[in-house]
Design a protein around this motif. Structure first.
Motif, mmCIF file in Angstrom:
data_model
loop_
_atom_site.group_PDB
_atom_site.id
_atom_site.type_symbol
_atom_site.label_atom_id
_atom_site.label_comp_id
_atom_site.label_asym_id
_atom_site.label_seq_id
_atom_site.Cartn_x
_atom_site.Cartn_y
_atom_site.Cartn_z
ATOM 1 N N GLY A 21 0.778 -1.222 0.000
ATOM 2 C CA GLY A 21 0.000 0.000 0.000
ATOM 3 C C GLY A 21 0.811 1.274 0.000
ATOM 4 O O GLY A 21 0.258 2.349 -0.184
ATOM 5 N N SER A 22 2.120 1.173 0.187
ATOM 6 C CA SER A 22 2.915 2.395 0.217
ATOM 7 C C SER A 22 2.952 3.026 -1.175
ATOM 8 O O SER A 22 2.783 2.356 -2.188
ATOM 9 N N SER A 23 3.190 4.304 -1.200
ATOM 10 C CA SER A 23 3.167 5.030 -2.475
ATOM 11 C C SER A 23 4.238 4.521 -3.432
ATOM 12 O O SER A 23 4.011 4.462 -4.635
ATOM 13 N N GLU A 24 5.397 4.134 -2.909
ATOM 14 C CA GLU A 24 6.463 3.635 -3.772
ATOM 15 C C GLU A 24 6.023 2.371 -4.505
ATOM 16 O O GLU A 24 6.233 2.234 -5.709
ATOM 17 N N VAL A 25 5.404 1.458 -3.773
ATOM 18 C CA VAL A 25 4.933 0.205 -4.379
ATOM 19 C C VAL A 25 3.812 0.483 -5.361
ATOM 20 O O VAL A 25 3.781 -0.085 -6.457
ATOM 21 N N GLN A 26 2.894 1.360 -4.984
ATOM 22 C CA GLN A 26 1.783 1.681 -5.869
ATOM 23 C C GLN A 26 2.274 2.282 -7.183
ATOM 24 O O GLN A 26 1.801 1.904 -8.261
ATOM 25 N N VAL A 27 3.245 3.191 -7.107
ATOM 26 C CA VAL A 27 3.788 3.805 -8.325
ATOM 27 C C VAL A 27 4.446 2.737 -9.197
ATOM 28 O O VAL A 27 4.264 2.719 -10.419
ATOM 29 N N ALA A 28 5.190 1.829 -8.587
ATOM 30 C CA ALA A 28 5.857 0.779 -9.354
ATOM 31 C C ALA A 28 4.837 -0.152 -10.018
ATOM 32 O O ALA A 28 4.986 -0.515 -11.200
ATOM 33 N N LEU A 29 3.799 -0.522 -9.285
ATOM 34 C CA LEU A 29 2.760 -1.389 -9.864
ATOM 35 C C LEU A 29 2.007 -0.679 -10.984
ATOM 36 O O LEU A 29 1.727 -1.272 -12.032
ATOM 37 N N PHE A 30 1.670 0.588 -10.757
ATOM 38 C CA PHE A 30 0.991 1.354 -11.806
ATOM 39 C C PHE A 30 1.866 1.451 -13.050
ATOM 40 O O PHE A 30 1.382 1.341 -14.177
ATOM 41 N N THR A 31 3.169 1.653 -12.864
ATOM 42 C CA THR A 31 4.079 1.801 -13.998
ATOM 43 C C THR A 31 4.127 0.527 -14.829
ATOM 44 O O THR A 31 4.088 0.581 -16.062
ATOM 45 N N GLU A 32 4.195 -0.618 -14.171
ATOM 46 C CA GLU A 32 4.206 -1.887 -14.902
ATOM 47 C C GLU A 32 2.910 -2.066 -15.686
ATOM 48 O O GLU A 32 2.926 -2.472 -16.847
ATOM 49 N N ARG A 33 1.793 -1.766 -15.052
ATOM 50 C CA ARG A 33 0.500 -1.915 -15.725
ATOM 51 C C ARG A 33 0.363 -0.917 -16.873
ATOM 52 O O ARG A 33 -0.167 -1.255 -17.936
ATOM 53 N N ILE A 34 0.875 0.298 -16.691
ATOM 54 C CA ILE A 34 0.825 1.310 -17.748
ATOM 55 C C ILE A 34 1.629 0.851 -18.954
ATOM 56 O O ILE A 34 1.207 1.023 -20.100
ATOM 57 N N ARG A 35 2.778 0.246 -18.721
ATOM 58 C CA ARG A 35 3.594 -0.250 -19.843
ATOM 59 C C ARG A 35 2.870 -1.346 -20.610
ATOM 60 O O ARG A 35 2.921 -1.390 -21.843
ATOM 61 N N GLU A 36 2.176 -2.233 -19.885
ATOM 62 C CA GLU A 36 1.411 -3.289 -20.553
ATOM 63 C C GLU A 36 0.271 -2.698 -21.392
ATOM 64 O O GLU A 36 0.060 -3.103 -22.537
#
Length: 87
Positions: A21-36
């Motif tokens: 739930g931390s912002s760092e993890v959320q940004v990383a997960l969003f970035t991976e999904r955005i690339r897909e």
């Protein structure tokens, strides 16, 4: 993104293996999904619904990045470099 990839991202950017739930993890997960989704939109240019979902994810990531920039600036700079955001 499958379950194993998600766990790897959480372990890499989270403070613990359960930190999702931390912002760092959320940004990383969003970035991976955005690339897909970006690749999907390149293959299917008329898929408007996916493009709208992509825009919503980009906006969510932007909000989390703004939070990090205001509260944890050092971590914000590190995260931008690690994820290759902003050229």
């Amino acid at each position: 993104m499958d379950k194993e990839e998600k766990q790897q991202v959480i372990q890499k950017y989270g403070q613990s293996s359960q930190d999702c739930g931390s912002s760092e993890v959320q940004v990383a997960l969003f970035t991976e999904r955005i690339r897909e989704l970006t690749e999907h939109c390149r293959r299917h240019p008329k898929d408007v619904h996916t493009r709208q979902g992509l825009q919503m994810l980009v906006n969510k990531r932007r909000k989390h990045l703004n939070y990090l920039k205001q509260n944890k600036y050092d971590r914000y700079r590190e995260l931008l470099q690690e994820l290759n955001l902003r050229g």
